[in-house]
Design a protein around this motif. Structure first.
Motif, PDB file in Angstrom:
ATOM      1  N   SER A   1       0.818  -1.214   0.000  1.00 18.44           N
ATOM      2  CA  SER A   1       0.000   0.000   0.000  1.00 18.44           C
ATOM      3  C   SER A   1       0.849   1.260   0.000  1.00 18.44           C
ATOM      4  CB  SER A   1      -0.924   0.004   1.228  1.00 18.44           C
ATOM      5  OG  SER A   1      -0.172   0.118   2.426  1.00 18.44           O
ATOM      6  N   LEU A   2       2.155   1.120   0.327  1.00 15.83           N
ATOM      7  CA  LEU A   2       3.063   2.270   0.322  1.00 15.83           C
ATOM      8  C   LEU A   2       3.683   2.489  -1.065  1.00 15.83           C
ATOM      9  CD1 LEU A   2       4.942   1.603   3.700  1.00 15.83           C
ATOM     10  CD2 LEU A   2       3.086   3.235   3.273  1.00 15.83           C
ATOM     11  N   GLY A   3       3.342   1.626  -2.042  1.00 13.94           N
ATOM     12  CA  GLY A   3       3.916   1.751  -3.389  1.00 13.94           C
ATOM     13  C   GLY A   3       5.181   0.963  -3.553  1.00 13.94           C
ATOM     14  N   VAL A   4       5.494   0.072  -2.611  1.00 12.79           N
ATOM     15  CA  VAL A   4       6.717  -0.720  -2.677  1.00 12.79           C
ATOM     16  C   VAL A   4       6.463  -1.945  -3.547  1.00 12.79           C
ATOM     17  CG1 VAL A   4       8.366  -2.069  -1.315  1.00 12.79           C
ATOM     18  CG2 VAL A   4       7.442   0.083  -0.401  1.00 12.79           C
ATOM     19  N   GLU A   5       7.435  -2.248  -4.436  1.00 13.08           N
ATOM     20  CA  GLU A   5       7.381  -3.483  -5.203  1.00 13.08           C
ATOM     21  C   GLU A   5       7.828  -4.621  -4.288  1.00 13.08           C
ATOM     22  OE1 GLU A   5       6.671  -3.993  -8.550  1.00 13.08           O
ATOM     23  OE2 GLU A   5       6.021  -1.916  -8.748  1.00 13.08           O
ATOM     24  N   LEU A   6       7.241  -5.819  -4.446  1.00 12.76           N
ATOM     25  CA  LEU A   6       7.561  -6.952  -3.582  1.00 12.76           C
ATOM     26  C   LEU A   6       7.979  -8.139  -4.424  1.00 12.76           C
ATOM     27  CD1 LEU A   6       4.523  -6.677  -1.119  1.00 12.76           C
ATOM     28  CD2 LEU A   6       6.884  -5.921  -0.710  1.00 12.76           C
ATOM     29  N   ALA A   7       9.012  -8.853  -3.949  1.00 13.42           N
ATOM     30  CA  ALA A   7       9.536  -9.998  -4.691  1.00 13.42           C
ATOM     31  C   ALA A   7       9.787 -11.153  -3.730  1.00 13.42           C
ATOM     32  CB  ALA A   7      10.825  -9.627  -5.425  1.00 13.42           C
ATOM     33  N   ILE A   8       9.618 -12.374  -4.243  1.00 13.04           N
ATOM     34  CA  ILE A   8       9.970 -13.582  -3.497  1.00 13.04           C
ATOM     35  C   ILE A   8      11.340 -14.020  -3.986  1.00 13.04           C
ATOM     36  CG2 ILE A   8       9.447 -16.043  -3.153  1.00 13.04           C
ATOM     37  CD1 ILE A   8       7.686 -14.319  -1.532  1.00 13.04           C
ATOM     38  N   ASP A   9      12.310 -14.038  -3.061  1.00 15.92           N
ATOM     39  CA  ASP A   9      13.691 -14.379  -3.392  1.00 15.92           C
ATOM     40  C   ASP A   9      13.898 -15.887  -3.257  1.00 15.92           C
ATOM     41  OD1 ASP A   9      16.271 -14.045  -4.117  1.00 15.92           O
ATOM     42  OD2 ASP A   9      16.956 -13.177  -2.217  1.00 15.92           O
ATOM     43  N   ASP A  10      14.863 -16.412  -4.026  1.00 14.82           N
ATOM     44  CA  ASP A  10      15.256 -17.835  -3.954  1.00 14.82           C
ATOM     45  C   ASP A  10      14.064 -18.749  -4.190  1.00 14.82           C
ATOM     46  OD1 ASP A  10      17.724 -16.850  -3.320  1.00 14.82           O
ATOM     47  OD2 ASP A  10      17.485 -17.145  -1.157  1.00 14.82           O
ATOM     48  N   PHE A  11      13.162 -18.373  -5.116  1.00 12.69           N
ATOM     49  CA  PHE A  11      11.967 -19.190  -5.333  1.00 12.69           C
ATOM     50  C   PHE A  11      12.364 -20.584  -5.809  1.00 12.69           C
ATOM     51  CE2 PHE A  11       8.505 -20.815  -7.973  1.00 12.69           C
ATOM     52  CZ  PHE A  11       7.477 -20.789  -7.050  1.00 12.69           C
TER      53      PHE A  11
END
Length: 814
Positions: A704-714
Motif C-alpha cells: 500500500s506504500l507503493g513498494v514493489e515486492l519480490a519472493i527471493d530464492d523461489f
C-alpha cells in the motif's frame, strides 16, 4: 443391619382385625350355603317322592280307564278269586263258558285293587280307593281321607299330599279326586252317582324311608363338603394372613433398610450420583453438591458430562464404558470441574443396576476427591526427578531425558550437545558467606540457565555447583557455541543477595553428538573433560572437546564481538549488482548487497556474518541500516540524473516479523522522496511461508506504500501455491541454483521453464539470478524471462564504481 420388627409390628392390629373379619365372613357364607343346600337336598328328595307318587297313581288311573273302556275283565273263579260279592247287582257278574268254565267279572275297581295289593306287597307302595259312598267295605275312608273327600266334594281341591307315619314308618300319602266317567255307571250308578260327579278318590301311600335316607346322605355329604371347604377357606385366610404379615414385615424391613440406605446416601462423605438408563442424573447426595457447588435442580435430568473438565483422556472414557458393558463395574481416575470452573481429580467407582430381566435401569457412581493425594504423588514424583533446591532436573531425570534425546537425534539425524557447567568462585562464596548465600546463588543460576535455552532443551543440576545443559535438535555443532556464549554472559552478571552484590562466572565444557560420542557415558565424560580444559584456560570460558570446534567457536565469538562494533564504526558498506531487462538488456534496477569491511580481516562476505547477526540479535539493526542506505543512494543517483532505477533490498525473516517494519519503510520513502516503483523489497519464500497469514498482512501494508515486492530464492523452500497466490507480490526471483546448470541439466532447465510459465500465469515478473553465460541468457530470454541478473552483466560493486561507467544521460525508464 436393619432392626428387627417389634412384637407390635409382628402382630399388626389392623391385619388381625381384617383376618378375624374374613374368618367370620367365610363362616357365615359357608353356613348359609350349607343351610340352603340342606334345604334344597330335602326339597329335591321330596320332589322326587312326589313325582314317583304321581307317576304311580297316573299308571293306576290309566289301568282303571283301560278296564272301564273294556267293561271289566272276566277271570276264572278259583278259591283265591271268588266272585266279587259287592257286584251282585251287576247283571252277568258270573258266566259259564261253552267249555264249562266258571267266570266272574272283575270291574275296574277290583282290578285296580288287586294290582295295588300286589304292588304294595312287592314294592311297599300301597294303593287306595275310597269314597264317601262305596260298594266295597274295604274302601271306607279313614278320618284324614274322609276330611279330604269332603273338601273334594266342596270343590276346594282335586288332590292332596300329606306325610304320615304308618306302622311306625313315614309315608307320603297322596289322594286325587275321581269323577264319574262314561262306563262307570255300570257299577257305581247304584250308589246314586251320575256322570261328572265326584264319586271318590284314588290314592297311594309312598314309603319315605328311602328318601329320608337320601336326605340323610345328602346332609352328610353336604356337611363334609362344606366343612372341607370351610377348612380350606380358613386355611387360605390363614395363609393369606401369613403372607400379608410376612409382606408387611418385609415391607417394614425394606422401609427400614431404605431409610438406612437413604441416610447412608445422604450422609456419606463420598459424593454419590445416580443416573437412569439413558445416563440422565436422577439423584445426587449432599457431599456431591457441597463439593461441586452444583444443586440437584441444576443437575437433575442432565448428562454427567456437565461436570466434565475436558482434562480426562478420551481413552479413559472408552475404558469406562467398556468396563460397564463387560463387567457392570468400572473404577478409575477422572478429572471433573466444580461449578466455579475449578478442575479437580477424583477416584470414581461406577456400577450398573439391572432389573430381574437383566435390563439396565440405573447407574450409580461414587467418588472421592484425590486432589491432595495427587498433589502428594506429584510432589513425590517431582522430587524423584528434580533437584529440591533449584527445581532443575536431577541426575536420574537427566539420564532418562538424555537417553530419549539421543534416540531422537539418531532418528532425525540431528546433532546434540552436552554442556558441563561448573561455577567459578562458588566455593569461596559458599564457605565465606555461608550455605544460605550459596543456596540462593545456586537458585539464581538455575533460573538464569533456564532463560538461555529452549523449552525442548534440558537443564539439570548434578549436585554442588555442577550443572548440565543438553541442547537437542541442532543443525550444526557450532550452534552450541552461541548458547554457551549466552550462558557465560548471563552468569557473569551481578547477583544481588542479602543486599550485597556477588560475582560468579562459569567454566563450560561441550561435547557434541555424534562426533564426541554416541552414548550418555561418553558424552558426559567428554563434556566433563572439556570443562576442566576451560578451567585450565583461565576459567569463565567454554571449550569444546574437539580442538577444531574450539577454534571455530573462538572464531565465531570474535566475529560476533567485532560485528557489534561494525555498525558504530561504519564498517558496513553496500555493494550493488545491476538488473537488466530480458527483452533488450537495458538497465532497469540494482540490488543492494551488504558487505563488511573488517579493519584487519578485510572484506567479509554476507554468508559469514549474516547468520551470526541473526543469532546474536543484530540482524534488525543491520537490516534497518541497509534499507536506509539503499533509499539514500536512490536519491543520490536521482539527483545525479540517474532516475528510473528500481532498488532491490533484501528483508530478513526477523525484519518481516517486526511490527514496525511498515512504519520504518514509510519513513524512509518520505525522507528520500521515493516514488512508486523505485523500491523493491525481497523476502525469501521460507521467511514468508513460516507464518503465511502474518506475512500476507505485513506485505499488504508495504504494498500500500507503493513498494514493489519480490519472493527471493523461489523454488528452494517449501512454498504453498495456495498461499503464494495470496501474497501481494509482483516478482519471483529464480534461484541461481537452477540457473547454474540450465545448459547441461534437463531437470534444472525444466524447473526454470516451469517456474517462468507459472509466474506469468499468475501475472508475475521473473528475475533470474546467477546469469553468467550467454547460453543461460538465451535460454531464459527464449522462455520469456523478464529481468536478468548475474556476473554476465556485472559483479556487485560499490556505488562509486558504478557511477564511473554510467553516462550522464538519464537511465532508461522502467
Amino acid at each position: 443391619m436393619p432392626a428387627e420388627p417389634t412384637a407390635t409390628e409382628r402382630q399388626p392390629t389392623s391385619l388381625a382385625s381384617l383376618t378375624l373379619l374374613a374368618c367370620a365372613g367365610w363362616t357365615l357364607i359357608l353356613s348359609a350355603s350349607l343351610i340352603w343346600n340342606l334345604h334344597n337336598a330335602e326339597r329335591q328328595a321330596m320332589d322326587m317322592a312326589y313325582a314317583e307318587a304321581r307317576a304311580n297313581l297316573n299308571k293306576d288311573m290309566s289301568l282303571r280307564r283301560w278296564a272301564t273302556d273294556h267293561g271289566g275283565v272276566y277271570v276264572p273263579i278259583t278259591p283265591t278269586q271268588p266272585s266279587v260279592p259287592w257286584l251282585s247287582h251287576v247283571p252277568g257278574r258270573d258266566v259259564t263258558t261253552t267249555d264249562g268254565r266258571q267266570l266272574t267279572l272283575l270291574n275296574p275297581a277290583s282290578i285296580l285293587r288287586q294290582t295295588m295289593d300286589r304292588y304294595a306287597a312287592e314294592y311297599g307302595i300301597r294303593g287306595r280307593i275310597t269314597g264317601l259312598r262305596y260298594l266295597n267295605p274295604g274302601n271306607a275312608p279313614d278320618p284324614w281321607e274322609k276330611a279330604e273327600l269332603e273338601a273334594f266334594t266342596r270343590g276346594e281341591r282335586t288332590e292332596v299330599w300329606s306325610i304320615a307315619e304308618i306302622d311306625g314308618q313315614p309315608y307320603l300319602r297322596y289322594l286325587r279326586a275321581m269323577f264319574m266317567e262314561p262306563g262307570c255307571d255300570k257299577c257305581h250308578a247304584i250308589l246314586g252317582y251320575k256322570e261328572g260327579d265326584m264319586r271318590g278318590a284314588t290314592g297311594l301311600n309312598l314309603p319315605l324311608a328311602p328318601y329320608y335316607e337320601q336326605i340323610t346322605r345328602s346332609r352328610l355329604y353336604l356337611g363334609l363338603s362344606h366343612g372341607g371347604i370351610w377348612l380350606l377357606g380358613m386355611f387360605g385366610i390363614g395363609l393369606a394372613w401369613r403372607v400379608s404379615y410376612q409382606r408387611r414385615v418385609e415391607r417394614m424391613r425394606t422401609e427400614a433398610a431404605l431409610h438406612l440406605y437413604a441416610s447412608v446416601f445422604e450422609n456419606s462423605g463420598e459424593g454419590i450420583l445416580i443416573t437412569d438408563r439413558n445416563n440422565r442424573i436422577v439423584a445426587v447426595n449432599r457431599a456431591l453438591t457441597q463439593h461441586t457447588g452444583f444443586t440437584l435442580d441444576e443437575l437433575q435430568g442432565q448428562d454427567p458430562r456437565i461436570m466434565a473438565s475436558g482434562y480426562t483422556p478420551r481413552e479413559t472414557y472408552q475404558a469406562l464404558w467398556a468396563g460397564l458393558l463387560e463387567r457392570d463395574f468400572w473404577q478409575g481416575e477422572l478429572w471433573d470441574r466444580r461449578k466455579d470452573g475449578g478442575a479437580y481429580p477424583k477416584w470414581t467407582a461406577i456400577s450398573v443396576i439391572r432389573n430381574p430381566a437383566g435390563d439396565i435401569t440405573h447407574y450409580i457412581a461414587s467418588f472421592t476427591d484425590i486432589s491432595e493425594r495427587k498433589a502428594a504423588e506429584q510432589r513425590i514424583e517431582y522430587l524423584a526427578h528434580h533437584d529440591p533446591l533449584t527445581g532443575l532436573h536431577n541426575r536420574h531425570s537427566l539420564e532418562n531425558r538424555l537417553a530419549q534425546s539421543l534416540l531422537d537425534a539418531r532418528r532425525d539425524n540431528n546433532r546434540l550437545a552436552v554442556m558441563f557447567i561448573d561455577l567459578d568462585r562458588f566455593k569461596v562464596i559458599n564457605d565465606t558467606l555461608g550455605h544460605h548465600v550459596g543456596d540462593r546463588l545456586l537458585v539464581e543460576v538455575a533460573a538464569r540457565l533456564r532463560t538461555c535455552v529452549r523449552e525442548s532443551d534440558i537443564v539439570a543440576r548434578l549436585g554442588g555447583d555442577e550443572f548440565v545443559v543438553v541442547l537437542s535438535r541442532m543443525d550444526a555443532g557450532m550452534d552450541a557455541a552461541l548458547v554457551a556464549g549466552k550462558i557465560l554472559r548471563t552468569l557473569n552478571q551481578d547477583y544481588f543477595i542479602d543486599d550485597a552484590i556477588q560475582h560468579s562466572g562459569a567454566s563450560i565444557g561441550i561435547a557434541v553428538y555424534p562426533g564426541d560420542g554416541d552414548d550418555q557415558e561418553s558424552l558426559m565424560k567428554h563434556a566433563d573433560t572439556a570443562m576442566y580444559h576451560a578451567k585450565e584456560e583461565g576459567r569463565n570460558n567454554f571449550q569444546f572437546f574437539t580442538a577444531s570446534m574450539n577454534a571455530a567457536a573462538s572464531e565465531r565469538m570474535n566475529l560476533e564481538r567485532d560485528l557489534r562494533h561494525a555498525l558504530a564504526e561504519n564498517q558496513l558498506e553496500l555493494y550493488y549488482q545491476p538488473q537488466v531487462r530480458g527483452a533488450d538488456e537495458g538497465l532497469c534496477g540494482m540490488e543492494a548487497l551488504v558487505r563488511w569491511n573488517h579493519p584487519s580481516r578485510g572484506l567479509i562476505p554476507p554468508n559469514k556474518f549474516i547468520p551470526i547477526a541473526e543469532e546474536c540479535g543484530l540482524i534488525e539493526a543491520i537490516g534497518s541500516w541497509v534499507l536506509e542506505e539503499a533509499c539514500r543512494q536512490i536519491e543520490v543517483w536521482r539527483s545525479a540524473g540517474h532516475s528510473g532505477l528500481r532498488m532491490a533490498v533484501n528483508l530478513s525473516a526477523h525484519q518481516l516479523r517486526s511490527p514496525s517494519l511498515a512504519e520504518q519503510v514509510e519513513a524512509a520513502i518520505e525522507r528520500y522522496n521515493l516514488v512508486a516503483g523505485e523500491l523493491e523489497l525481497e523476502v525469501t519464500e521460507s521467511a514468508a511461508m513460516s507464518d503465511p497469514q502474518r506475512a500476507i498482512g505485513t506485505l499488504q501494508a508495504l504494498r500500500s506504500l507503493g513498494v514493489e515486492l519480490a519472493i527471493d530464492d523461489f523454488g528452494t523452500g517449501y512454498s504453498s501455491l495456495a498461499y503464494l497466490k495470496m501474497l501481494p507480490i509482483q516478482t519471483l526471483k529464480l534461484d541461481r541454483a537452477f540457473v547454474r546448470d540450465i545448459e547441461v541439466d534437463a531437470n534444472d532447465a525444466a524447473i526454470s521453464a516451469a517456474t517462468l510459465a507459472l509466474a506469468h500465469s499468475l501475472g508475475l515478473k521473473v528475475v533470474a539470478e546467477g546469469v553468467e553465460t550467454a547460453a543461460q541468457r538465451d535460454f531464459l530470454v527464449a522462455h520469456g524471462c523478464d529481468i536478468l541478473q548475474g556476473y554476465l552483466y556485472g559483479r556487485p560493486e560499490p556505488a562509486r564504481d558504478w557511477e564511473k561507467f554510467w553516462p550522464q544521460a538519464k537511465a532508461p525508464a522502467l
